[in-house]
Design a protein around this motif. Structure first.
Motif, short mmCIF file in Angstrom:
data_model
loop_
_atom_site.label_atom_id
_atom_site.label_comp_id
_atom_site.label_asym_id
_atom_site.label_seq_id
_atom_site.Cartn_x
_atom_site.Cartn_y
_atom_site.Cartn_z
N ARG A 119 110.28 12.68 -7.94
CA ARG A 119 110.41 13.78 -6.99
C ARG A 119 111.79 14.40 -7.10
O ARG A 119 112.75 13.94 -6.50
CB ARG A 119 110.16 13.27 -5.56
N ILE A 123 114.60 17.15 -0.16
CA ILE A 123 113.78 17.25 1.05
C ILE A 123 114.19 18.54 1.76
O ILE A 123 115.37 18.84 1.90
CB ILE A 123 114.06 16.05 1.99
N ASP A 138 106.45 15.67 5.67
CA ASP A 138 106.79 14.25 5.69
C ASP A 138 108.14 13.97 6.35
O ASP A 138 108.62 12.84 6.32
CB ASP A 138 106.75 13.67 4.27
N HIS A 142 104.94 9.18 10.18
CA HIS A 142 103.50 9.05 9.90
C HIS A 142 103.24 7.77 9.15
O HIS A 142 104.15 7.17 8.58
CB HIS A 142 103.03 10.24 9.05
N ASP A 144 100.77 6.67 5.84
CA ASP A 144 100.09 7.39 4.77
C ASP A 144 98.57 7.23 4.88
O ASP A 144 98.06 6.11 5.03
CB ASP A 144 100.57 6.91 3.39
N ARG A 158 103.97 0.72 -1.78
CA ARG A 158 104.79 1.66 -2.54
C ARG A 158 106.18 1.09 -2.83
O ARG A 158 106.76 0.37 -2.01
CB ARG A 158 104.94 2.99 -1.78
N PHE A 160 109.83 2.49 -3.94
CA PHE A 160 110.64 3.71 -4.04
C PHE A 160 112.00 3.37 -4.64
O PHE A 160 112.52 2.27 -4.42
CB PHE A 160 110.91 4.29 -2.65
N ARG A 170 118.81 8.75 0.31
CA ARG A 170 117.48 9.14 0.80
C ARG A 170 117.48 8.74 2.26
O ARG A 170 117.53 7.55 2.58
CB ARG A 170 116.39 8.37 0.05
N TRP A 172 115.79 8.17 5.63
CA TRP A 172 114.47 7.96 6.25
C TRP A 172 114.64 7.71 7.73
O TRP A 172 115.72 7.27 8.18
CB TRP A 172 113.79 6.73 5.64
N HIS A 256 106.95 6.17 8.88
CA HIS A 256 108.11 6.59 8.10
C HIS A 256 108.18 8.11 8.02
O HIS A 256 107.17 8.80 8.13
CB HIS A 256 108.05 5.99 6.68
N ALA A 258 110.72 11.12 5.74
CA ALA A 258 111.81 11.33 4.78
C ALA A 258 112.58 12.56 5.21
O ALA A 258 112.06 13.67 5.21
CB ALA A 258 111.22 11.52 3.38
N LEU A 264 113.87 11.00 -6.53
CA LEU A 264 113.27 9.74 -6.10
C LEU A 264 112.17 9.37 -7.08
O LEU A 264 111.44 10.25 -7.57
CB LEU A 264 112.64 9.95 -4.71
C1 SIN Z 1 106.63 9.89 2.27
O1 SIN Z 1 106.01 8.98 1.70
O2 SIN Z 1 106.23 10.30 3.36
C2 SIN Z 1 107.84 10.53 1.64
C3 SIN Z 1 108.73 9.53 1.04
C4 SIN Z 1 109.93 10.18 0.38
O3 SIN Z 1 109.74 11.19 -0.31
O4 SIN Z 1 111.04 9.67 0.55
#
Ligand code: SIN
Ligand code: FE
Length: 296
Positions: A119, A123, A138, A142, A144, A158, A160, A170, A172, A256, A258, A264
């Motif tokens: 990615r 953001i 995101d 939420h 997933d 997942r 990351f 990043r 969160w 979570h 972001a 990422l």
């Molecule tokens: C997500 O899974 O909602 C986004 C996670 C991210 O891009 O850090």
């Protein structure tokens, strides 16, 4: 605020040759996040020079590979550049499989990998300046759940890694426990209309028929994202994953969002409950307990 998702820090600093770790497995299966601040993913100089938001195609946030499908999707890159990006993503997939195979051998990670993404956008850098619908936003807390991809109770694991080349974390937010979130929103959910799941599968809206579980999970996703008051006031904590940090969680269970960051990697696994040690802690069993009925 004792019901907020816990972040457990691990000193792991290599992707290979980890031994099985039942206590970390219990942490993630019960809805925690394992963060490894010393587990960086090495990017070569050649790969590093390609890091740019414009690598992602128009309207895209991720460049991804899917097992069993040739090549990468979601990128503007062509020719040799495209090959370099593809190889880099494949290398991340292999590193992630090695890590999960070592730590959690019962998961049989490789057999359950469903996709790997890079990615490159920041953001908040919305593709083509198009306003993002709140459902796809995101930056709202939420769990997933994907409309076209019902899991029927399988878990979404997942891995990351923040690969920002300098210092950008990043950022969160993580929220309350799955059970607390579900208790709050279940009264507002509706049941699946008779024949609805069959029809959506038949006309290829979904890859397989939606179960009652999937129907509830999608509603919990939407109800939480759609509730601004909840987003502001629910139990939550902010965490910065610094560049060079890898973190692991079941994103179907951890609330979570972001908030910030750029560059990422993410690897997804879809694990059947037969691979999970603490099945009782799963979202499926939690929702079955709370609703008093079978959901798949
Ligand atoms: C997500 O899974 O909602 C986004 C996670 C991210 O891009 O850090
Ligand atoms: Fe998510």
């Amino acid at each position: 605020m004792n019901d907020v998702t816990a972040i457990t820090t691990s000193a792991i600093d290599t992707w290979q040759e980890q031994s099985a770790d039942a206590s970390l497995q219990a942490v993630i299966e019960r809805g925690g996040v394992v963060a490894c601040p010393s587990l960086a993913f090495a990017v070569s100089d050649e790969e590093g020079t390609l890091f740019d938001a414009s690598l992602a195609g128009d309207q895209r946030k991720s460049i991804y590979i899917r097992p069993g499908r040739y090549g990468i999707t979601g990128t503007t890159a062509t020719g040799a550049t495209r090959d370099v990006v593809a190889t880099m993503i494949e290398r991340y997939a292999a590193a992630s499989h090695a890590l999960i195979d070592g730590l959690f051998p019962d998961y049989h990670a490789r057999a359950h990998a469903t996709g790997t993404s890079f990615r490159p956008r920041a953001i908040g850098d919305v593709p083509s300046g198009k306003a993002l619908s709140w459902r796809k936003d995101d930056t709202r807390l939420h769990v997933d759940a994907f409309p076209s991809n019902p899991t029927r109770g399988d878990r979404i694991l997942r891995v990351f890694c923040n690969v920002h080349p300098t210092t950008m974390p990043r950022g969160w937010r993580v929220g309350e426990s799955f059970a607390a979130m579900a208790k709050r929103f279940l009264p507002r959910t509706r049941s699946l209309p008779p024949g609805g799941a069959w029809l959506m599968h038949k006309v290829h809206i979904t890859k397989r028929p939606r179960s009652a579980y999937d129907h509830l999970m999608l509603q919990l996703h939407d109800l939480a994202k759609g509730d601004q008051q909840y987003q502001r006031t629910c139990p939550q904590t902010a965490i910065d994953f610094m560049p060079g940090t890898t973190w692991i969680c079941f994103s179907d269970q951890v609330m979570h969002a972001a908030m910030s960051g750029q560059y990422l990697f993410e690897q997804t696994y879809r694990l059947p409950l037969s691979r999970i040690a603490d099945v009782d802690a799963s979202p499926l069993r939690t929702l079955e307990r709370l609703t008093g009925r079978a959901l798949v």
